[in-house]
Design an enzyme around this catalytic site. Structure first.
Site, PDB file in Angstrom:
ATOM      1  N   ARG A   7      48.801  36.497  45.447  1.00  0.00           N
ATOM      2  CA  ARG A   7      49.403  37.580  45.446  1.00  0.00           C
ATOM      3  C   ARG A   7      49.501  37.923  47.078  1.00  0.00           C
ATOM      4  O   ARG A   7      48.703  38.473  47.492  1.00  0.00           O
ATOM      5  CB  ARG A   7      48.774  38.956  44.789  1.00  0.00           C
ATOM      6  CG  ARG A   7      49.631  40.163  44.772  1.00  0.00           C
ATOM      7  CD  ARG A   7      49.305  41.018  43.754  1.00  0.00           C
ATOM      8  NE  ARG A   7      48.359  42.111  44.612  1.00  0.00           N
ATOM      9  CZ  ARG A   7      48.949  43.346  45.082  1.00  0.00           C
ATOM     10  NH1 ARG A   7      50.147  43.485  44.887  1.00  0.00           N
ATOM     11  NH2 ARG A   7      48.132  43.966  45.561  1.00  0.00           N
TER      12      ARG A   7
ATOM     13  N   ARG B 166      53.702  48.220  43.159  1.00  0.00           N
ATOM     14  CA  ARG B 166      52.324  48.611  42.925  1.00  0.00           C
ATOM     15  C   ARG B 166      52.283  49.760  43.683  1.00  0.00           C
ATOM     16  O   ARG B 166      52.952  50.062  44.708  1.00  0.00           O
ATOM     17  CB  ARG B 166      51.212  47.894  43.243  1.00  0.00           C
ATOM     18  CG  ARG B 166      51.134  46.603  42.194  1.00  0.00           C
ATOM     19  CD  ARG B 166      50.014  45.633  42.470  1.00  0.00           C
ATOM     20  NE  ARG B 166      50.141  44.578  41.416  1.00  0.00           N
ATOM     21  CZ  ARG B 166      49.093  43.748  41.103  1.00  0.00           C
ATOM     22  NH1 ARG B 166      47.787  43.848  41.801  1.00  0.00           N
ATOM     23  NH2 ARG B 166      49.152  42.615  40.663  1.00  0.00           N
TER      24      ARG B 166
ATOM     25  N   GLU C 173      47.195  47.951  41.754  1.00  0.00           N
ATOM     26  CA  GLU C 173      47.432  48.103  40.566  1.00  0.00           C
ATOM     27  C   GLU C 173      46.954  49.309  39.594  1.00  0.00           C
ATOM     28  O   GLU C 173      46.033  49.939  39.932  1.00  0.00           O
ATOM     29  CB  GLU C 173      46.643  46.802  39.473  1.00  0.00           C
ATOM     30  CG  GLU C 173      47.480  46.569  37.965  1.00  0.00           C
ATOM     31  CD  GLU C 173      46.858  45.361  37.694  1.00  0.00           C
ATOM     32  OE1 GLU C 173      45.861  44.798  37.849  1.00  0.00           O
ATOM     33  OE2 GLU C 173      47.760  44.630  37.070  1.00  0.00           O
TER      34      GLU C 173
ATOM     35  N   ARG D 143      46.292  37.180  49.203  1.00  0.00           N
ATOM     36  CA  ARG D 143      44.976  37.069  48.519  1.00  0.00           C
ATOM     37  C   ARG D 143      45.140  35.921  47.378  1.00  0.00           C
ATOM     38  O   ARG D 143      46.195  35.534  46.959  1.00  0.00           O
ATOM     39  CB  ARG D 143      44.375  38.208  47.860  1.00  0.00           C
ATOM     40  CG  ARG D 143      45.033  38.935  46.570  1.00  0.00           C
ATOM     41  CD  ARG D 143      45.003  38.107  45.364  1.00  0.00           C
ATOM     42  NE  ARG D 143      45.552  38.817  44.125  1.00  0.00           N
ATOM     43  CZ  ARG D 143      45.724  38.798  43.137  1.00  0.00           C
ATOM     44  NH1 ARG D 143      45.734  37.357  42.920  1.00  0.00           N
ATOM     45  NH2 ARG D 143      46.157  39.490  42.013  1.00  0.00           N
TER      46      ARG D 143
ATOM     47  N   GLU E  85      37.384  41.085  39.292  1.00  0.00           N
ATOM     48  CA  GLU E  85      38.053  40.353  38.276  1.00  0.00           C
ATOM     49  C   GLU E  85      38.067  38.947  38.321  1.00  0.00           C
ATOM     50  O   GLU E  85      38.067  38.201  37.130  1.00  0.00           O
ATOM     51  CB  GLU E  85      39.503  40.780  38.130  1.00  0.00           C
ATOM     52  CG  GLU E  85      40.183  40.152  37.091  1.00  0.00           C
ATOM     53  CD  GLU E  85      41.668  40.710  37.125  1.00  0.00           C
ATOM     54  OE1 GLU E  85      42.107  41.809  37.705  1.00  0.00           O
ATOM     55  OE2 GLU E  85      42.566  39.746  36.720  1.00  0.00           O
TER      56      GLU E  85
ATOM     57  N   CYS F 236      42.647  36.049  34.188  1.00  0.00           N
ATOM     58  CA  CYS F 236      43.702  36.673  33.676  1.00  0.00           C
ATOM     59  C   CYS F 236      44.905  35.542  34.069  1.00  0.00           C
ATOM     60  O   CYS F 236      44.814  34.885  35.069  1.00  0.00           O
ATOM     61  CB  CYS F 236      44.423  37.928  34.664  1.00  0.00           C
ATOM     62  SG  CYS F 236      45.778  38.509  33.662  1.00  0.00           S
TER      63      CYS F 236
ATOM     64  N   THR G 183      47.849  35.920  34.393  1.00  0.00           N
ATOM     65  CA  THR G 183      48.795  36.169  35.334  1.00  0.00           C
ATOM     66  C   THR G 183      48.526  35.659  36.710  1.00  0.00           C
ATOM     67  O   THR G 183      49.482  35.404  37.509  1.00  0.00           O
ATOM     68  CB  THR G 183      48.936  37.716  35.175  1.00  0.00           C
ATOM     69  OG1 THR G 183      47.663  38.340  35.861  1.00  0.00           O
ATOM     70  CG2 THR G 183      49.239  38.316  34.189  1.00  0.00           C
TER      71      THR G 183
ATOM     72  N   ARG H  54      37.497  36.672  45.235  1.00  0.00           N
ATOM     73  CA  ARG H  54      38.847  37.030  45.627  1.00  0.00           C
ATOM     74  C   ARG H  54      38.868  36.833  47.161  1.00  0.00           C
ATOM     75  O   ARG H  54      38.041  37.348  48.006  1.00  0.00           O
ATOM     76  CB  ARG H  54      39.280  38.300  45.401  1.00  0.00           C
ATOM     77  CG  ARG H  54      39.755  38.589  43.991  1.00  0.00           C
ATOM     78  CD  ARG H  54      41.085  37.957  43.501  1.00  0.00           C
ATOM     79  NE  ARG H  54      41.299  38.056  42.106  1.00  0.00           N
ATOM     80  CZ  ARG H  54      41.948  38.905  41.487  1.00  0.00           C
ATOM     81  NH1 ARG H  54      42.455  40.146  42.117  1.00  0.00           N
ATOM     82  NH2 ARG H  54      42.504  38.945  40.119  1.00  0.00           N
TER      83      ARG H  54
HETATM   84  P1  ADP Z   1      44.630  42.532  44.092  1.00  0.00           P
HETATM   85  O1  ADP Z   1      45.887  42.493  44.883  1.00  0.00           O
HETATM   86  O2  ADP Z   1      43.254  41.986  44.261  1.00  0.00           O
HETATM   87  O3  ADP Z   1      45.229  42.186  42.601  1.00  0.00           O
HETATM   88  P2  ADP Z   1      44.920  45.410  43.728  1.00  0.00           P
HETATM   89  O4  ADP Z   1      46.340  45.335  43.429  1.00  0.00           O
HETATM   90  O5  ADP Z   1      44.155  46.342  42.927  1.00  0.00           O
HETATM   91  O6  ADP Z   1      44.308  44.059  43.662  1.00  0.00           O
HETATM   92  O7  ADP Z   1      44.936  45.853  45.306  1.00  0.00           O
HETATM   93  C1  ADP Z   1      43.573  45.849  45.867  1.00  0.00           C
HETATM   94  C2  ADP Z   1      43.408  46.852  47.037  1.00  0.00           C
HETATM   95  O8  ADP Z   1      44.326  45.938  48.141  1.00  0.00           O
HETATM   96  C3  ADP Z   1      44.200  47.990  47.016  1.00  0.00           C
HETATM   97  O9  ADP Z   1      43.497  48.928  47.591  1.00  0.00           O
HETATM   98  C4  ADP Z   1      45.349  47.952  47.695  1.00  0.00           C
HETATM   99  O10 ADP Z   1      45.722  49.195  48.263  1.00  0.00           O
HETATM  100  C5  ADP Z   1      45.255  46.733  48.836  1.00  0.00           C
HETATM  101  N1  ADP Z   1      46.443  46.304  49.278  1.00  0.00           N
HETATM  102  C6  ADP Z   1      47.174  45.400  48.459  1.00  0.00           C
HETATM  103  N2  ADP Z   1      48.184  45.195  49.272  1.00  0.00           N
HETATM  104  C7  ADP Z   1      47.981  45.560  50.634  1.00  0.00           C
HETATM  105  C8  ADP Z   1      48.712  45.726  51.812  1.00  0.00           C
HETATM  106  N3  ADP Z   1      49.638  44.993  51.930  1.00  0.00           N
HETATM  107  N4  ADP Z   1      48.170  46.363  52.879  1.00  0.00           N
HETATM  108  C9  ADP Z   1      46.994  47.056  52.709  1.00  0.00           C
HETATM  109  N5  ADP Z   1      46.181  47.056  51.698  1.00  0.00           N
HETATM  110  C10 ADP Z   1      46.633  46.492  50.349  1.00  0.00           C
HETATM  111  N1  DAR Z   2      46.872  45.518  32.720  1.00  0.00           N
HETATM  112  C1  DAR Z   2      46.529  44.302  32.167  1.00  0.00           C
HETATM  113  C2  DAR Z   2      46.233  43.322  33.242  1.00  0.00           C
HETATM  114  C3  DAR Z   2      47.383  42.263  33.657  1.00  0.00           C
HETATM  115  C4  DAR Z   2      47.652  41.736  35.018  1.00  0.00           C
HETATM  116  N2  DAR Z   2      46.655  42.382  35.931  1.00  0.00           N
HETATM  117  C5  DAR Z   2      45.489  41.913  36.212  1.00  0.00           C
HETATM  118  N3  DAR Z   2      45.029  40.893  35.726  1.00  0.00           N
HETATM  119  N4  DAR Z   2      44.702  42.647  37.085  1.00  0.00           N
HETATM  120  C6  DAR Z   2      47.249  43.879  31.345  1.00  0.00           C
HETATM  121  O1  DAR Z   2      47.442  43.136  30.248  1.00  0.00           O
HETATM  122  O2  DAR Z   2      48.724  44.337  31.412  1.00  0.00           O
END
Ligand code: ADP
Ligand code: DAR
Length: 350
Positions: A274, A303, A308, A114, A213, A265, A267, A217
């Site tokens: 990601r 994660r 996250e 993404r 966020e 953010c 990050t 995305r």
């Molecule tokens: P982002 O990647 O957009 O920062 P999150 O870490 O919250 O957000 O992940 C968003 C959603 O994407 C979550 O439901 C997570 O389970 C799903 N996800 C992330 N990576 C994978 C993957 N490799 N396969 C399936 N689902 C995934």
């Molecule tokens: N929990 C926040 C977010 C940091 C990175 N994750 C994002 N942007 N979704 C922190 O300050 O740790």
């Protein structure tokens, strides 16, 4: 006002590390151009959540310039070294990716890559107004209707979505949950769920989140570990959306050659990319601290299975590249491919 009053001794955020009294005083009275954001609003998330890892969000594109004295050191620290005069670099050519030496499909359940994107002229999620957010939803969903081939799909607004449909999409890893307490504090959840939604193709291999966020995305995902196919679809999607918002609304992505693509953010600056796998590593992850250290050494971030701040399940982790800027998109996906190969070799050795 003493800046120390905002942080407990346990707070280990980058904001606490880099927001000196001198920098804080230098930023007093500074308001950002687009939404009138200031340093106190930017770090509210850290004041409310003493366990923040970073602790700051931008309210608009100008935040990274007007509040640069606190953003610059945090960007440099989080992304493993990115100086104030560094230039963003990009490479979205799937042919530059080198495959894994391991048979990844025995361990990798699914792969998702993404990026975030935000549209110049609108506030970022923490600072955008209710009117702007709704206007943006209309603009973006109109642009998405022009997508063709395997990128074409349908938009599903959260407002009016049945709870059954919403929960199913979240549990199937397609849809976002409501912003966590960190996003709540920075104002990204205001007026929820108005103006938010998900666009996806029939196969749910190309998806676009609206006004989570970030304003956009853009996601490419599928079962297994075909990194090239997923990366290629994502690149085509990013370009097609960029062309469509230009053609339909004369809008462009927020971008500059230092910060790369602007995100709420720090990050996510630069590529905003990601690349993650859901990977089964029951033996290697049994010692969680050692597993997290192994991932960190490979420039990877584990994660839980719902992203996250979620938990792993049955030794399955979401493992992805940690950094977003100072590397090209190909380099970040290659970091994941090479890291996954290493993790699989370690799992097999156990
Ligand atoms: P982002 O990647 O957009 O920062 P999150 O870490 O919250 O957000 O992940 C968003 C959603 O994407 C979550 O439901 C997570 O389970 C799903 N996800 C992330 N990576 C994978 C993957 N490799 N396969 C399936 N689902 C995934
Ligand atoms: N929990 C926040 C977010 C940091 C990175 N994750 C994002 N942007 N979704 C922190 O300050 O740790």
């Amino acid at each position: 006002m003493s800046v120390d009053q905002y942080f407990t001794p346990e707070n280990q955020s980058l904001v606490k590390t880099y927001l000196t009294q001198e920098i804080y005083d230098s930023l007093k009275g500074v308001k950002t151009k687009d939404v009138g954001y200031d340093v106190d609003i930017a770090i509210q998330t850290c004041k409310d959540n003493q366990d923040s890892g970073v602790g700051i969000y931008a309210g608009d594109e100008d935040s990274y310039f007007a509040l640069a004295p606190i953003f610059d050191p945090i960007i440099d620290a989080y992304h493993g070294g990115y100086s104030k005069d560094a230039k963003h670099k990009s490479d979205m050519d799937p042919s530059h990716l080198k495959g894994s030496e391991e048979k990844v499909d025995d361990f990798v359940i699914s792969t998702r890559i993404r990026v975030g994107r935000n549209i110049r002229g609108y506030g970022l999620s923490p600072g955008i107004s209710r009117e702007q957010r709704s206007e943006l939803e209309k603009l973006l969903t109109n642009a998405l209707t022009k997508l063709t081939g395997d990128l074409s799909g349908k938009y599903f607004p959260l407002l009016g979505m049945s709870e059954t449909d919403r929960i199913k999409l979240v549990e199937d890893h397609f849809l976002f949950k409501k912003g966590d307490r960190f996003l709540e504090s920075c104002g990204a959840n205001r007026d929820w769920p108005e103006g938010r939604g998900i666009f996806h193709n029939d196969k749910k291999t190309f998806l676009v989140w609206i006004n989570e966020e970030d304003q956009l995305r853009i996601i490419s995902m599928q079962s297994g570990g075909d990194f090239v196919e997923i990366f290629d679809r994502l690149g085509r999607g990013i370009k097609a959306i960029e062309a469509s918002i230009k053609a339909t609304a004369d809008k462009v992505y927020m971008f500059n050659d230092h910060h790369g693509f602007i995100h709420s953010c720090p990050t996510n600056l630069g590529t905003g990319m990601r690349a993650s796998v859901h990977i089964k590593l029951p033996k290697l992850s049994a010692d969680k601290d050692k597993f997290y250290k192994t991932c960190a050494d490979l420039k990877l971030q584990p994660r839980g299975v719902h992203g996250e701040h979620s938990e792993s399940k049955g030794g399955i982790y979401d493992v992805s590249n940690k950094h977003r800027i100072g590397y090209t998109e190909v380099e970040l996906v290659q970091t994941l491919i090479d890291g996954v190969s290493k993790l699989i070799a370690l799992e097999k050795a156990l």
